[in-house]
Design an enzyme around this catalytic site. Structure first.
Site, mmCIF file in Angstrom:
data_model
loop_
_atom_site.group_PDB
_atom_site.id
_atom_site.type_symbol
_atom_site.label_atom_id
_atom_site.label_comp_id
_atom_site.label_asym_id
_atom_site.label_seq_id
_atom_site.Cartn_x
_atom_site.Cartn_y
_atom_site.Cartn_z
ATOM 1 N N HIS A 111 108.460 141.878 79.741
ATOM 2 C CA HIS A 111 108.709 143.241 80.235
ATOM 3 C C HIS A 111 109.482 144.093 79.226
ATOM 4 C CE1 HIS A 111 106.995 142.314 84.073
ATOM 5 N NE2 HIS A 111 107.859 141.355 84.313
ATOM 6 N N ASP A 150 101.083 135.581 83.691
ATOM 7 C CA ASP A 150 102.229 135.692 84.595
ATOM 8 C C ASP A 150 101.812 136.547 85.807
ATOM 9 O OD1 ASP A 150 105.527 135.497 84.275
ATOM 10 O OD2 ASP A 150 104.883 137.232 85.457
ATOM 11 N N HIS A 152 103.361 138.943 87.060
ATOM 12 C CA HIS A 152 103.769 140.340 86.879
ATOM 13 C C HIS A 152 103.041 140.945 85.675
ATOM 14 C CE1 HIS A 152 107.220 138.345 88.883
ATOM 15 N NE2 HIS A 152 107.267 139.472 89.573
ATOM 16 N N ASP A 239 104.704 132.110 87.795
ATOM 17 C CA ASP A 239 105.086 132.636 89.106
ATOM 18 C C ASP A 239 103.879 133.018 89.960
ATOM 19 O OD1 ASP A 239 104.610 134.646 87.286
ATOM 20 O OD2 ASP A 239 106.571 135.592 87.482
HETATM 21 ZN ZN LIG Z 1 106.622 137.133 86.267
#
Ligand SMILES: [Zn+2]
Ligand SMILES: [Zn+2]
Length: 443
Positions: A111, A150, A152, A239
């Site tokens: 991120h 991932d 996200h 995740d």
């Molecule tokens: Zn993540």
């Protein structure tokens, strides 16, 4: 037993660093994983070799990021070791000591954007990007694919490589309407210099292995065959696992292992994954076995009997729609009139706000991509955080043509005027390897 692919494995659990004591991105994340890997005897297999963590330096960071105001404001020693360990794994693969490598490190990084004012989504610096810049400076590697699995959206990695035609970035993630950071939709296809080298597949909640592997076979695999990267990196966040407390996905350890087998990455880097006991130990055992070219069908994870392994037809229909759409855009990318995406002016401008959920900051950005037919073009980012640190950064691409180099020089030659308007002026000239700041960096 002997590994079919020699594989390097590196652990860096960062025991002395956490955002807060009970934060999900905490020290124990890799403890159970490491135990499981040793207990299952993976480290006794001939050809699976443990490598020690390494630290990177601040020069590695400023090649990748515009750190406001100094790298030391953004990171700790643990961040330097997390990124340095990715470099060490890259060295092990690119020097030919091993065929494949996996960096099981934290803190994660995907991120962290080009300009960074602090911590977002548990990330301060982008560990994959620091590794990629190191690789491109030190090895004969031109085209790199980063496949981020991932849960996200890898918004930081996307931002760093948004205008770079030599880096293909594909992010498969839980639909941003249901999870942080709320971005990563199929119409997000990169800048004018790297159009359709950014591909986003937001998957519905409760997507299972079936959906993930469908995307692998029908989008990622054909795009990779066309792009022909010199190196494939998998940012393997875990995740998406059905036991993860932060997400709503239904991927299994077996699914991750099968994805690893089909993707066949050169380097795997751990990103997120917060089911510390229920997922990470089994997912990583599966990934390492798959990387080493060994059978992973006996990896059994707890609670698997409670999971409905079949994706609903509605979920699969949505995934197929995205895959068809993105395949078409990718295949037609050279024939598409880019003015439809970026307007007909000489540059493409966009404004946006970026929230730093961990640091509690709101950044305002004004960004301009100068269009060029000969190279990917100069990128200018103005950024501020309310009440402080008004900065401008001028980014010159690796493939800069002479005209673009001159444009950037004209801008930076006039830094005296710029410095009247901004607190800091940053130059990130990848073409001449000039990474500097006015006033000069203190380190
Ligand atoms: Zn993540
Ligand atoms: Zn140019």
């Amino acid at each position: 037993m002997k590994a079919n692919n020699k594989t390097s494995v590196l652990f860096f659990p960062a025991f002395d660093w956490a955002i807060s004591p009970n934060h999900p991105e905490r020290e124990e994340r890799l403890l159970y994983t490491r135990d499981q890997i040793f207990e299952e005897g993976l480290m006794d297999i001939e050809g699976i070799i443990e490598y020690p963590p390494e630290i990177c330096n601040l020069e590695d960071i400023i090649k990748t990021h515009i750190c406001v105001t100094e790298p030391e404001d953004i990171l700790t020693e643990s961040h330097l070791i997390s990124a340095g360990s990715c470099k060490a794994i890259a060295d092990s693969v690119l020097k030919g000591e091993v065929d494949k490598g996996i960096a099981l490190v934290r803190p994660p990084g995907h991120h962290a954007m080009l300009v960074t004012h602090g911590s977002r989504g548990f990330c301060n610096i982008n560990i994959e990007a620091v590794m990629v810049e190191y690789i491109r400076d030190n090895y004969d590697v031109k085209k790199i694919a980063i496949i981020d699995t991932d849960a996200h959206h890898a918004d930081g990695t996307q931002d760093i490589y948004i205008n770079d035609p030599d880096v293909l970035h594909i992010s498969v993630h839980q639909d941003g309407r249901t999870i942080f950071p709320g971005t990563g939709f199929p119409n997000d296809l990169g800048g004018p210099g790297g159009f359709a080298h950014t591909l986003n597949i937001p998957v519905p909640t409760n997507t299972t292995d079936e959906g993930l592997l469908y995307i692998m076979d029908n989008l990622i695999d054909p795009v990779l065959k066309d792009f022909e990267p010199d190196l494939i990196i998998n940012a393997a966040g875990q995740d998406n696992h059905f036991t993860d407390p932060l997400t709503m996905m239904n991927i299994t350890a077996g699914g991750y292992a099968e994805l690893t087998k089909r993707l066949d990455p050169d380097i795997v880097v751990l990103e997120g994954g917060y089911s510390i006991e229920g997922a990470l130990p089994y997912v990583n055992v599966g990934i390492i076995l798959a990387l080493a070219g060994l059978d992973y069908s006996n990896v059994r994870e707890p609670k698997l009997d409670q999971l409905d392994m079949k994706s609903s037809p509605k979920i699969m229909d949505q995934i197929k729609d995205y895959v068809n759409h993105l395949s078409e855009v990718y295949n037609l990318r050279k024939d598409i009139n880019l003015d439809e995406y970026f307007g007909s002016k000489d540059s493409y401008k966009k404004n946006r706000s970026i929230f730093y959920d961990t640091s509690g900051l709101l950044e305002k950005q004004r960004e301009e991509f100068l269009k060029c037919d000969k190279c990917s073009g100069v990128r200018i980012v103005e950024s501020s955080v309310y009440g402080r640190n008004d900065i401008i950064s001028i980014i010159v691409p690796r493939n800069a043509c002479e005209a673009c180099q001159n444009k950037a020089d004209n801008l930076t030659d006039d830094y005296v005027t710029l410095i009247e308007k901004y607190d800091y002026v940053y130059i990130q000239d990848h073409s001449r390897r000039n990474y500097s700041r006015f006033p000069e960096y203190k380190f």
